[in-house]
Design a protein around this motif. Structure first.
Motif, PDB file in Angstrom:
ATOM      1  N   ASP A 181      29.693  46.929  14.750  1.00 39.84           N
ATOM      2  CA  ASP A 181      30.057  46.710  13.355  1.00 39.84           C
ATOM      3  C   ASP A 181      29.603  45.339  12.872  1.00 39.84           C
ATOM      4  O   ASP A 181      29.084  45.189  11.756  1.00 39.84           O
ATOM      5  CB  ASP A 181      31.575  46.837  13.198  1.00 39.84           C
ATOM      6  N   PHE A 234      27.527  55.842   8.446  1.00 37.82           N
ATOM      7  CA  PHE A 234      28.019  55.456   9.762  1.00 37.82           C
ATOM      8  C   PHE A 234      29.270  56.252  10.148  1.00 37.82           C
ATOM      9  O   PHE A 234      29.751  57.086   9.384  1.00 37.82           O
ATOM     10  CB  PHE A 234      28.311  53.949   9.772  1.00 37.82           C
ATOM     11  N   GLY A 248      31.161  53.949  17.813  1.00 44.14           N
ATOM     12  CA  GLY A 248      31.332  54.844  16.673  1.00 44.14           C
ATOM     13  C   GLY A 248      32.363  55.920  16.942  1.00 44.14           C
ATOM     14  O   GLY A 248      33.151  56.286  16.064  1.00 44.14           O
ATOM     15  N   THR A 293      37.323  47.184   6.110  1.00 42.40           N
ATOM     16  CA  THR A 293      36.933  48.169   7.123  1.00 42.40           C
ATOM     17  C   THR A 293      38.144  48.719   7.868  1.00 42.40           C
ATOM     18  O   THR A 293      37.990  49.407   8.874  1.00 42.40           O
ATOM     19  CB  THR A 293      35.968  47.553   8.154  1.00 42.40           C
ATOM     20  N   THR A 312      35.820  54.659  16.437  1.00 47.50           N
ATOM     21  CA  THR A 312      36.158  54.621  15.016  1.00 47.50           C
ATOM     22  C   THR A 312      36.695  55.971  14.547  1.00 47.50           C
ATOM     23  O   THR A 312      37.702  56.044  13.832  1.00 47.50           O
ATOM     24  CB  THR A 312      34.920  54.231  14.184  1.00 47.50           C
ATOM     25  N   THR A 367      29.027  48.869   4.023  1.00 51.98           N
ATOM     26  CA  THR A 367      29.432  48.873   2.619  1.00 51.98           C
ATOM     27  C   THR A 367      30.201  47.600   2.273  1.00 51.98           C
ATOM     28  O   THR A 367      30.011  47.009   1.205  1.00 51.98           O
ATOM     29  CB  THR A 367      30.292  50.112   2.314  1.00 51.98           C
ATOM     30  N   LYS A 398      32.304  55.401  10.268  1.00 49.49           N
ATOM     31  CA  LYS A 398      33.423  55.233   9.323  1.00 49.49           C
ATOM     32  C   LYS A 398      33.271  56.175   8.132  1.00 49.49           C
ATOM     33  O   LYS A 398      34.264  56.746   7.648  1.00 49.49           O
ATOM     34  CB  LYS A 398      33.478  53.783   8.848  1.00 49.49           C
ATOM     35  N   ASP A 399      32.053  56.360   7.680  1.00 55.46           N
ATOM     36  CA  ASP A 399      31.811  57.291   6.569  1.00 55.46           C
ATOM     37  C   ASP A 399      32.132  58.715   6.994  1.00 55.46           C
ATOM     38  O   ASP A 399      32.721  59.490   6.225  1.00 55.46           O
ATOM     39  CB  ASP A 399      30.359  57.185   6.108  1.00 55.46           C
ATOM     40  N   PRO A 446      27.514  57.211   1.860  1.00 53.24           N
ATOM     41  CA  PRO A 446      28.588  56.334   2.310  1.00 53.24           C
ATOM     42  C   PRO A 446      29.874  56.659   1.544  1.00 53.24           C
ATOM     43  O   PRO A 446      29.825  56.975   0.341  1.00 53.24           O
ATOM     44  CB  PRO A 446      28.071  54.935   1.963  1.00 53.24           C
ATOM     45  N   THR A 461      39.544  49.607  13.984  1.00 53.27           N
ATOM     46  CA  THR A 461      38.626  50.635  13.488  1.00 53.27           C
ATOM     47  C   THR A 461      37.189  50.139  13.468  1.00 53.27           C
ATOM     48  O   THR A 461      36.278  50.852  13.896  1.00 53.27           O
ATOM     49  CB  THR A 461      39.027  51.076  12.070  1.00 53.27           C
ATOM     50  N   ASN A 462      36.970  48.922  13.005  1.00 47.99           N
ATOM     51  CA  ASN A 462      35.598  48.453  12.784  1.00 47.99           C
ATOM     52  C   ASN A 462      35.410  46.964  13.033  1.00 47.99           C
ATOM     53  O   ASN A 462      34.729  46.288  12.247  1.00 47.99           O
ATOM     54  CB  ASN A 462      35.144  48.772  11.353  1.00 47.99           C
ATOM     55  N   SER A 482      32.855  51.364   5.294  1.00 48.18           N
ATOM     56  CA  SER A 482      32.186  50.971   6.537  1.00 48.18           C
ATOM     57  C   SER A 482      31.842  49.483   6.497  1.00 48.18           C
ATOM     58  O   SER A 482      31.802  48.861   5.426  1.00 48.18           O
ATOM     59  CB  SER A 482      30.899  51.775   6.703  1.00 48.18           C
TER      60      SER A 482
END
Length: 418
Positions: A304, A171, A207, A377, A210, A400, A173-174, A267, A298-299, A397
């Motif tokens: 999310d 995602f 996204g 996150t 993020t 995760t 974040k990754d 991830p 962020t998430n 993320s």
């Protein structure tokens, strides 16, 4: 000589053509402060002889870092903010309205070509909308409150080309954790980072927020993206006004151009106690956790929470793990209720708290104990970030984090998404 997006926006705001390295005084379109920074900004505003803000409708005060207030002293700071906003007619976002950076992008007042200063380092989030948005200190914000202007050094730009598509289970974040791991925490100090490439274009606006949000974690002044139809659609949905979008010229001068192939990354997880201490999830899988946190600027958005609910549906969190969820705003909270997302999370064992920043900054709603391990996150994992310097924080993320809450240890989310 051609110009970058950052140079064009500051040229418009300064009233003349500017290039990287110049010092300019530029008008600001919006100013923002939150309850950790606004009280000092208000005090300095008064010390500077300020009587009225330059334009109250461009001033935004957000109570989010300690909301609802956990102490008497913070309650008094909140009272100061409310009274200032009511006296001058500023926009006030009170307890439960949400995280400053989410309510700002939802407001429709921030968009392409804007210059926005916020007394919070993650103001760079709004770069996903094509705005030159950056964090400043409370004293600089006070100067902007009075004058509607602020000085800037025009930053050089690093162009970051992200080739996609991202693999399944990977995602936004990754993506940004991967970039930070390669740039390091000071790899883009006082630069404008211009994100482009197919991987960026394919991201949703949520996204993109993020990715822009964490530009500061590699030292950047701003994180910018070209405006496209997804951007305009977001602005239409949120009542955005008229804005001027800019693109970099073909002959724009960059400090450097860096390309990344993201088609096969895993991830990513940032390990204690640095955001740039990044590893693929496979290398840290099996690390026992005590708490999981989904939220922040962020998430904590709807996308999310949807992913987390997809993973947690019909499952329970590990009996020795606490899962805290903080929706990014009241709007996100309500829509998550309507979609049944919150019910799914609560049934799985999550504790849903008021929209705000408390767990991330460590003021309340989830301060870990000594020696505990948290997977979050959030955007920072410095020692003491969540309120306890003796705890360890891993960043990942929402997928995760949700999978790890079930397993009781840091876990690859991809098997849970099949």
């Amino acid at each position: 000589m051609g110009q970058t997006i950052a140079e064009k926006i500051l040229s418009q705001a300064a009233g003349r053509q500017v290039q990287a390295g110049e010092i300019v005084v530029a008008r600001v379109d919006q100013v923002m402060a939150q309850d950790g920074t606004a009280p000092l900004a208000i005090q300095v505003f008064r010390q500077m002889g300020g009587k009225n803000p330059f334009d109250p409708k461009r001033v935004n005060l957000v109570i989010d870092h300690s909301a609802p207030s956990p102490t008497e002293s913070i309650s008094n700071l909140h009272k100061m903010m409310r009274e200032f906003a009511w006296e001058h007619g500023c926009h006030l976002y009170d307890v439960g309205d949400g995280v400053c950076h989410q309510v700002m992008v939802e407001s429709g007042r921030v968009g392409p070509g804007c210059v926005v200063v916020g007394a919070d380092s993650h103001t760079c989030t709004y770069g996903a909308l094509g705005a030159f948005a950056t964090g400043v200190g409370s004293t600089d914000l006070a100067a902007a409150l009075i004058s509607g202007r602020l000085w800037f050094k025009v930053p050089e730009t690093i162009k970051v080309v992200c080739h996609g598509p991202l693999p399944p289970g990977v995602f936004a974040k990754d993506l940004i954790l991967y970039l930070i791991g390669r740039f390091t925490a000071d790899g883009a100090t006082y630069k404008a980072v211009e994100y482009t490439g197919s991987a960026i274009k394919e991201l949703s606006m949520e996204g993109r927020f993020t990715v822009a949000n964490m530009a500061v974690e590699m030292g950047a002044k701003v994180g910018l993206m070209e405006v496209d139809e997804k951007t305009w659609e977001w602005l239409r949905e949120h009542g955005g006004g008229e804005f001027t979008a800019f693109s970099s010229d073909p002959d724009a001068v960059y400090a450097k151009v860096v390309e990344f192939d993201l088609t096969s990354i895993s991830p990513q997880v940032a390990c204690p106690h640095r955001v740039d201490n990044v590893s693929p999830v496979e290398k840290v899988a099996g690390t026992k956790i005590d708490q999981a946190f989904i939220g922040t600027c962020t998430n904590g958005r709807l996308e999310d929470l949807r992913v987390a609910a997809q993973i947690l549906a019909g499952r329970k969190i590990h009996p020795r793990v606490r899962l805290v969820v903080a929706p990014a705003s009241r709007k996100v909270y309500l829509q998550a209720m309507r979609e049944g997302i919150l019910a799914t999370l609560v049934e799985a064992g999550a504790a849903v708290v008021t929209p705000g920043c408390g767990p991330c900054v460590g003021t309340h709603n989830g301060v870990p104990a000594d020696g505990e391990v948290v997977v979050s996150t959030a955007n920072r994992n410095f020692k003491g970030r969540m309120g306890n310097a003796k705890a360890e924080i891993y960043l990942a993320s929402p997928a995760t984090v949700a999978a790890s809450a079930i397993a009781g240890e840091i876990t690859d989310p991809r098997p849970f998404l099949k």
